[in-house]
Design a protein around this motif. Structure first.
Motif, PDB file in Angstrom:
ATOM      1  N   PHE A 374       0.842  -1.199   0.000  1.00 16.63           N
ATOM      2  CA  PHE A 374       0.000   0.000   0.000  1.00 16.63           C
ATOM      3  C   PHE A 374       0.879   1.252   0.000  1.00 16.63           C
ATOM      4  CE2 PHE A 374      -1.861  -3.294   2.809  1.00 16.63           C
ATOM      5  CZ  PHE A 374      -2.872  -3.733   1.958  1.00 16.63           C
ATOM      6  N   PRO A 375       1.534   1.572  -1.112  1.00 12.09           N
ATOM      7  CA  PRO A 375       2.408   2.750  -1.165  1.00 12.09           C
ATOM      8  C   PRO A 375       1.616   4.029  -0.929  1.00 12.09           C
ATOM      9  CG  PRO A 375       2.016   1.873  -3.360  1.00 12.09           C
ATOM     10  CD  PRO A 375       1.449   0.870  -2.405  1.00 12.09           C
ATOM     11  N   ALA A 376       2.285   5.004  -0.299  1.00 16.38           N
ATOM     12  CA  ALA A 376       1.611   6.254   0.074  1.00 16.38           C
ATOM     13  C   ALA A 376       1.087   7.005  -1.139  1.00 16.38           C
ATOM     14  CB  ALA A 376       2.580   7.133   0.870  1.00 16.38           C
ATOM     15  N   ASP A 377       1.824   6.944  -2.274  1.00 18.49           N
ATOM     16  CA  ASP A 377       1.391   7.685  -3.461  1.00 18.49           C
ATOM     17  C   ASP A 377       0.432   6.881  -4.334  1.00 18.49           C
ATOM     18  OD1 ASP A 377       3.077   5.771  -4.445  1.00 18.49           O
ATOM     19  OD2 ASP A 377       4.522   7.157  -5.326  1.00 18.49           O
ATOM     20  N   GLY A 378       0.155   5.627  -3.930  1.00 16.45           N
ATOM     21  CA  GLY A 378      -0.764   4.794  -4.701  1.00 16.45           C
ATOM     22  C   GLY A 378      -0.214   4.302  -6.010  1.00 16.45           C
ATOM     23  N   GLN A 379       1.096   4.468  -6.233  1.00 20.93           N
ATOM     24  CA  GLN A 379       1.713   4.077  -7.507  1.00 20.93           C
ATOM     25  C   GLN A 379       2.593   2.843  -7.345  1.00 20.93           C
ATOM     26  OE1 GLN A 379       0.848   5.726 -10.352  1.00 20.93           O
ATOM     27  NE2 GLN A 379      -0.539   6.819  -8.971  1.00 20.93           N
ATOM     28  N   GLY A 380       2.121   1.836  -6.664  1.00 19.65           N
ATOM     29  CA  GLY A 380       2.919   0.642  -6.428  1.00 19.65           C
ATOM     30  C   GLY A 380       2.877  -0.331  -7.586  1.00 19.65           C
ATOM     31  N   LYS A 381       3.593  -1.440  -7.423  1.00 20.39           N
ATOM     32  CA  LYS A 381       3.636  -2.470  -8.453  1.00 20.39           C
ATOM     33  C   LYS A 381       2.300  -3.187  -8.593  1.00 20.39           C
ATOM     34  CE  LYS A 381       8.010  -2.212  -9.635  1.00 20.39           C
ATOM     35  NZ  LYS A 381       8.421  -1.915 -11.010  1.00 20.39           N
TER      36      LYS A 381
END
Length: 446
Positions: A374-381
């Motif tokens: 759950f990356p903070a910027d919402g741009q995860g894999k």
């Protein structure tokens, strides 16, 4: 809504192909699941659909509730999300038979909830397209589930009866050969049987089992499956009733129903029953062969399982030699040195099983895993549903469910060795190995 949805014109319905086998072939070539996917491709072509993503559980049992199926779990996650990574939208699922997808009511409910989480979905099998929203579609699924449950129960009873009959006849255990015997499971192994006999006498004399395991490792001894000896495996070997000729089944010593005497197996013995009992008396009951494994009687009401969230997922990234990583599994261990890190994950160097040079804070690992999911910027894999993130971060999601989420996304996580004198937490030490790597963009070269 019609019981059988229809396609119009040249439009093709994008579906996911699911395949599962309970056992792999002897050649370990995954032929069974490959054939299922091939049949699924033929099926969808005949019914106006196209496979855009595949999900596979090779050699995964669907009857027992303690068996993980990462492919199935990932399929459900993608159905809830509505698309499969870069493959595009999903509007249905194809399988060669219902029992490939579910054999338990819990899995049937989970599958139907995921499949119908959006309108307009279809289920495809060799009989055609099925409407999962209609009463007819649900009844067909329920009938398949009832048949799968009955078949599983019948098969389970048949297998249990077969094992019990073999045991009562004194025949050796099936499966891999036991340590100490040749492949016929009857004749003593000239080297291993001597090691077991000596270990039993040494243990009775008071030698620590860890020392015995170390001696075996120094001699280059490996188990029948190729693993290095550990104190636990040595304990299991020398406390197994087979060493004195007794036959056991499902954690119970078998006895003749008339005479009441123990069933004696049809194989050569390593020690006498008195010496076996003397060796067993040197251990606590919970360590004995008769009280280990999923079929053995439990000494308490507790169930066995991992204590720490990332247990089983971490691999050591320590370097053994130029270009070769250790890759051993890291185990969880308590630590009283830091309140911030009450437990660590450590590469165990005992008995030659790992390099022993890599350790990392448990909370650091789990914080890094959460950042990857759950990356903070919402741009995860990966893009997990918002509902999963909220349940995870609010504490509503339980331990076992979190482990299933991790298993559905990562093949493993490699832990790079830390740098001396670095006090701050370094999340980059946790390197993910993504599942379905062909659908996850590669890391840019550094």
């Amino acid at each position: 809504m019609a019981d059988t949805p229809q396609t119009t014109g040249a439009d093709l319905i994008p579906v996911a192909s699911y395949a599962r086998t309970s056992q792999d072939t002897p050649q370990r070539d995954a032929r069974g699941v490959r054939n299922q996917h091939r049949i699924n491709e033929r099926t969808v072509r005949a019914h106006g659909c196209v496979v855009v993503a595949t999900y596979t559980d090779n050699a995964r049992n669907a009857t027992k509730d303690d068996r993980d199926r990462p492919g199935f779990d990932h399929l459900l996650t993608d159905l809830h999300r509505g698309h499969a990574f870069t493959a595009g939208p999903l509007r249905g699922v194809v399988a060669v038979a219902d029992d490939r997808l579910y054999r338990r009511p819990e899995d049937f409910i989970r599958f139907m909830a995921a499949l119908t989480s959006e309108p307009g979905r279809v289920y495809v099998d060799r009989d055609g397209l099925r409407d999962p929203y209609s009463k007819g579609g649900l009844l067909r699924g329920a009938e398949s589930l009832q048949g799968a449950i009955a078949e599983g129960q019948t098969r389970s009873r048949r297998v249990q009866d077969w094992h019990w009959s073999r045991a009562m006849d004194g025949l050796p255990h099936s499966g891999p050969r036991p340590f100490g015997w040749l492949e016929d499971r009857t004749t003593l192994h000239p080297v291993e049987s001597v090691l077991v006999r000596t270990a039993i006498e040494d243990r009775i004399a008071g030698k620590p089992v860890g020392v015995i395991a170390g001696e075996w490792s120094a001699l280059g001894i490996t188990g029948t499956r190729g693993g290095s000896p550990s104190p636990q495996t040595v304990t299991q070997i020398i406390t197994a009733p087979r060493v004195c000729g007794f036959r056991a089944s499902r954690g119970v010593l078998l006895a003749d129903p008339e005479a009441g005497e123990p069933i004696v197996g049809m194989w050569q013995v390593i020690v006498t029953p008195d010496r076996w009992r003397a060796a067993c008396a040197t251990f606590s009951a919970g360590n004995l062969y008769m009280h280990r494994g999923p079929l053995s009687p439990r000494l308490t009401g507790r169930t066995t399982g991992p204590k720490y969230l990332a247990s089983g997922f971490l691999r050591c990234g320590g370097e053994l030699e130029a270009g070769v990583s250790c890759r051993r599994s890291l185990g969880g261990s308590r630590s009283s040195r830091s309140s911030r890190s009450p437990y660590n994950y450590i590469c165990n160097g005992a008995a030659g099983r790992g390099c022993g040079r890599c350790a990392i804070s448990g909370p650091l690992v789990e914080e890094a895993i959460e950042r990857l999911l759950f990356p903070a910027d919402g741009q995860g894999k990966v893009s997990l549903p918002e509902s999963i993130r909220l349940r995870w971060q609010s504490g509503e999601m339980g331990f076992d469910e979190k482990r299933k989420v991790i298993a559905s996304v990562f093949s493993c996580l490699e832990i790079r060795p830390g740098k001396k004198g670095r006090a701050a937490w370094d999340h980059s030490r946790v390197v993910p190995v993504w599942k379905w790597a062909d659908r996850v963009p590669a890391e840019p070269a550094v």
